[in-house]
Scaffold this motif. Sequence first.
Motif, PDB file in Angstrom:
ATOM      1  N   GLU A   1       0.828  -1.211   0.000  1.00  0.00           N
ATOM      2  CA  GLU A   1       0.000   0.000   0.000  1.00  0.00           C
ATOM      3  C   GLU A   1       0.860   1.257   0.000  1.00  0.00           C
ATOM      4  O   GLU A   1       0.704   2.161   0.827  1.00  0.00           O
ATOM      5  N   LEU A   2       1.800   1.316  -0.949  1.00  0.00           N
ATOM      6  CA  LEU A   2       2.694   2.461  -1.085  1.00  0.00           C
ATOM      7  C   LEU A   2       1.976   3.562  -1.857  1.00  0.00           C
ATOM      8  O   LEU A   2       2.234   3.816  -3.034  1.00  0.00           O
ATOM      9  N   ASP A   3       1.073   4.227  -1.168  1.00  0.00           N
ATOM     10  CA  ASP A   3       0.234   5.230  -1.820  1.00  0.00           C
ATOM     11  C   ASP A   3       1.049   6.377  -2.405  1.00  0.00           C
ATOM     12  O   ASP A   3       0.614   7.040  -3.355  1.00  0.00           O
ATOM     13  N   GLY A   4       2.241   6.616  -1.838  1.00  0.00           N
ATOM     14  CA  GLY A   4       3.072   7.690  -2.353  1.00  0.00           C
ATOM     15  C   GLY A   4       3.578   7.436  -3.755  1.00  0.00           C
ATOM     16  O   GLY A   4       4.038   8.366  -4.425  1.00  0.00           O
ATOM     17  N   PHE A   5       3.510   6.182  -4.208  1.00  0.00           N
ATOM     18  CA  PHE A   5       3.941   5.846  -5.565  1.00  0.00           C
ATOM     19  C   PHE A   5       2.752   5.670  -6.498  1.00  0.00           C
ATOM     20  O   PHE A   5       2.877   5.067  -7.563  1.00  0.00           O
ATOM     21  N   GLU A   6       1.608   6.156  -6.083  1.00  0.00           N
ATOM     22  CA  GLU A   6       0.429   6.205  -6.949  1.00  0.00           C
ATOM     23  C   GLU A   6       0.177   7.651  -7.375  1.00  0.00           C
ATOM     24  O   GLU A   6       0.366   8.573  -6.568  1.00  0.00           O
ATOM     25  N   PRO A   7      -0.230   7.894  -8.617  1.00  0.00           N
ATOM     26  CA  PRO A   7      -0.388   6.898  -9.675  1.00  0.00           C
ATOM     27  C   PRO A   7       0.953   6.277 -10.058  1.00  0.00           C
ATOM     28  O   PRO A   7       1.998   6.920  -9.945  1.00  0.00           O
ATOM     29  N   HIS A   8       0.880   5.035 -10.516  1.00  0.00           N
ATOM     30  CA  HIS A   8       2.074   4.256 -10.816  1.00  0.00           C
ATOM     31  C   HIS A   8       2.866   4.875 -11.964  1.00  0.00           C
ATOM     32  O   HIS A   8       2.316   5.183 -13.023  1.00  0.00           O
ATOM     33  N   ARG A   9       4.160   5.046 -11.718  1.00  0.00           N
ATOM     34  CA  ARG A   9       5.082   5.482 -12.760  1.00  0.00           C
ATOM     35  C   ARG A   9       6.114   4.372 -12.937  1.00  0.00           C
ATOM     36  O   ARG A   9       6.992   4.198 -12.083  1.00  0.00           O
ATOM     37  N   PRO A  10       6.008   3.565 -13.981  1.00  0.00           N
ATOM     38  CA  PRO A  10       6.909   2.412 -14.148  1.00  0.00           C
ATOM     39  C   PRO A  10       8.383   2.804 -14.041  1.00  0.00           C
ATOM     40  O   PRO A  10       8.819   3.793 -14.632  1.00  0.00           O
ATOM     41  N   GLY A  11       9.105   2.049 -13.227  1.00  0.00           N
ATOM     42  CA  GLY A  11      10.528   2.294 -13.042  1.00  0.00           C
ATOM     43  C   GLY A  11      10.871   3.231 -11.917  1.00  0.00           C
ATOM     44  O   GLY A  11      12.047   3.461 -11.625  1.00  0.00           O
ATOM     45  N   GLU A  12       9.875   3.776 -11.236  1.00  0.00           N
ATOM     46  CA  GLU A  12      10.150   4.724 -10.158  1.00  0.00           C
ATOM     47  C   GLU A  12      10.585   4.006  -8.882  1.00  0.00           C
ATOM     48  O   GLU A  12      11.566   4.392  -8.242  1.00  0.00           O
ATOM     49  N   LEU A  13       9.863   2.963  -8.492  1.00  0.00           N
ATOM     50  CA  LEU A  13      10.239   2.215  -7.300  1.00  0.00           C
ATOM     51  C   LEU A  13      11.406   1.273  -7.603  1.00  0.00           C
ATOM     52  O   LEU A  13      12.379   1.221  -6.846  1.00  0.00           O
ATOM     53  N   PHE A  14      11.302   0.524  -8.695  1.00  0.00           N
ATOM     54  CA  PHE A  14      12.355  -0.400  -9.117  1.00  0.00           C
ATOM     55  C   PHE A  14      12.908   0.059 -10.467  1.00  0.00           C
ATOM     56  O   PHE A  14      12.403  -0.333 -11.521  1.00  0.00           O
ATOM     57  N   PRO A  15      13.939   0.901 -10.461  1.00  0.00           N
ATOM     58  CA  PRO A  15      14.517   1.346 -11.738  1.00  0.00           C
ATOM     59  C   PRO A  15      15.038   0.152 -12.545  1.00  0.00           C
ATOM     60  O   PRO A  15      15.441  -0.871 -11.979  1.00  0.00           O
ATOM     61  N   ALA A  16      15.039   0.288 -13.868  1.00  0.00           N
ATOM     62  CA  ALA A  16      15.474  -0.811 -14.732  1.00  0.00           C
ATOM     63  C   ALA A  16      16.886  -1.272 -14.397  1.00  0.00           C
ATOM     64  O   ALA A  16      17.199  -2.464 -14.486  1.00  0.00           O
ATOM     65  N   ALA A  17      17.750  -0.343 -13.988  1.00  0.00           N
ATOM     66  CA  ALA A  17      19.139  -0.694 -13.703  1.00  0.00           C
ATOM     67  C   ALA A  17      19.314  -1.443 -12.381  1.00  0.00           C
ATOM     68  O   ALA A  17      20.408  -1.948 -12.104  1.00  0.00           O
ATOM     69  N   LEU A  18      18.244  -1.547 -11.574  1.00  0.00           N
ATOM     70  CA  LEU A  18      18.392  -2.164 -10.258  1.00  0.00           C
ATOM     71  C   LEU A  18      18.860  -3.615 -10.370  1.00  0.00           C
ATOM     72  O   LEU A  18      19.716  -4.066  -9.603  1.00  0.00           O
ATOM     73  N   ILE A  19      18.298  -4.362 -11.324  1.00  0.00           N
ATOM     74  CA  ILE A  19      18.656  -5.782 -11.433  1.00  0.00           C
ATOM     75  C   ILE A  19      20.039  -5.982 -12.048  1.00  0.00           C
ATOM     76  O   ILE A  19      20.519  -7.118 -12.132  1.00  0.00           O
ATOM     77  N   GLU A  20      20.681  -4.901 -12.454  1.00  0.00           N
ATOM     78  CA  GLU A  20      22.050  -4.982 -12.950  1.00  0.00           C
ATOM     79  C   GLU A  20      23.063  -4.680 -11.857  1.00  0.00           C
ATOM     80  O   GLU A  20      24.271  -4.807 -12.072  1.00  0.00           O
ATOM     81  N   GLN A  21      22.590  -4.292 -10.674  1.00  0.00           N
ATOM     82  CA  GLN A  21      23.491  -3.960  -9.573  1.00  0.00           C
ATOM     83  C   GLN A  21      24.058  -5.234  -8.954  1.00  0.00           C
ATOM     84  O   GLN A  21      23.339  -6.211  -8.755  1.00  0.00           O
ATOM     85  N   PRO A  22      25.352  -5.269  -8.636  1.00  0.00           N
ATOM     86  CA  PRO A  22      25.958  -6.471  -8.054  1.00  0.00           C
ATOM     87  C   PRO A  22      25.242  -6.895  -6.782  1.00  0.00           C
ATOM     88  O   PRO A  22      25.021  -6.094  -5.877  1.00  0.00           O
ATOM     89  N   GLY A  23      24.866  -8.170  -6.733  1.00  0.00           N
ATOM     90  CA  GLY A  23      24.260  -8.739  -5.535  1.00  0.00           C
ATOM     91  C   GLY A  23      22.773  -8.526  -5.391  1.00  0.00           C
ATOM     92  O   GLY A  23      22.164  -9.066  -4.463  1.00  0.00           O
ATOM     93  N   VAL A  24      22.144  -7.739  -6.267  1.00  0.00           N
ATOM     94  CA  VAL A  24      20.719  -7.437  -6.147  1.00  0.00           C
ATOM     95  C   VAL A  24      19.921  -8.315  -7.112  1.00  0.00           C
ATOM     96  O   VAL A  24      20.230  -8.376  -8.301  1.00  0.00           O
ATOM     97  N   ASP A  25      18.907  -8.996  -6.584  1.00  0.00           N
ATOM     98  CA  ASP A  25      18.027  -9.819  -7.413  1.00  0.00           C
ATOM     99  C   ASP A  25      16.575  -9.549  -7.042  1.00  0.00           C
ATOM    100  O   ASP A  25      16.254  -9.337  -5.867  1.00  0.00           O
ATOM    101  N   VAL A  26      15.719  -9.565  -8.038  1.00  0.00           N
ATOM    102  CA  VAL A  26      14.280  -9.439  -7.842  1.00  0.00           C
ATOM    103  C   VAL A  26      13.631 -10.734  -8.302  1.00  0.00           C
ATOM    104  O   VAL A  26      14.007 -11.287  -9.344  1.00  0.00           O
ATOM    105  N   PHE A  27      12.671 -11.230  -7.512  1.00  0.00           N
ATOM    106  CA  PHE A  27      12.003 -12.496  -7.808  1.00  0.00           C
ATOM    107  C   PHE A  27      10.503 -12.264  -7.934  1.00  0.00           C
ATOM    108  O   PHE A  27       9.928 -11.419  -7.242  1.00  0.00           O
TER     109      PHE A  27
END
Length: 259
Positions: free
Chosen positions: A146-172
């Motif tokens: 319920e992260l209302d502060g990120f509504e309306p949804h802006r794709p890539g704002e919470l999880f930027p595209a580059a996040l999964i390229e960061q060493p040690g970071v994985d999203v499932f």
Amino acid sequence: MTQRPTPRDRPAPVSPADAPMRQARNSAALWTATGRCRGHEVVRRRGFVAVDGDERAGLRVLIQEPDLDPGELAEVSGLVGGAKGPVNVEDPFSSTDLGHLGMRNWQMPVMLRPPGPVGRPALDVIRVRRPEDLRAAERIVIEGFELDGFEPHRPGELFPAALIEQPGVDVFVALCDGVPAGAGVSVVDDGIGSHYWVGTSPAFRSRGVGRAVMLGALAHLADVPVTLTASKLGRPLYESLGYTVASPSTWWASVPAAP
């Protein structure tokens, strides 16, 4: 044939007394990576790390030592006072009093799991590699927490595209009948793992999705100690997966403005 790890290869054990410090460092690794991907300012000091974002992302402060000196405490106070958006402060040591800043606070336990075998999830769990899967994970976390502060949804704002390229970071992402139903983030840093944003889409609650996300992520962390900070609702799940309480963590947050 897979060679068994030697004692030298195995990670050093983490005691409950060490868990707050290891959680502090891991959380700082996640938020530093996230801030870097968002283009936000990262402030590093001996006793804390802060990621100073915009009106929607706000300010995140990660206490790194149990003994902030007066100068560090004054700097944290200044960052909180000048924050453009909501403020969240994590203190795994429960040792820094920020009551003078008018924020609310609560406690959640830091939990610790030693290396060990992991069961198979009952649902399909994928490690995110495609942009569309990252967007699905982001949407699930925004709705689930319920992260209302990120509504309306802006794709890539919470999880930027580059996040999964960061060493040690994985999203499932866990799939229920092929539909993204749950998500979570795992970080490995300095020989220890931790979990963040483990959430379930409201339409799929009470169907074992959170357990599937955790098992899918833990499959990649079975050989290292793992920490996390548990909510009241999440704690029974984590205990069933071999986590035990190490210490209380105190969280501080700005009080939302009245409508």
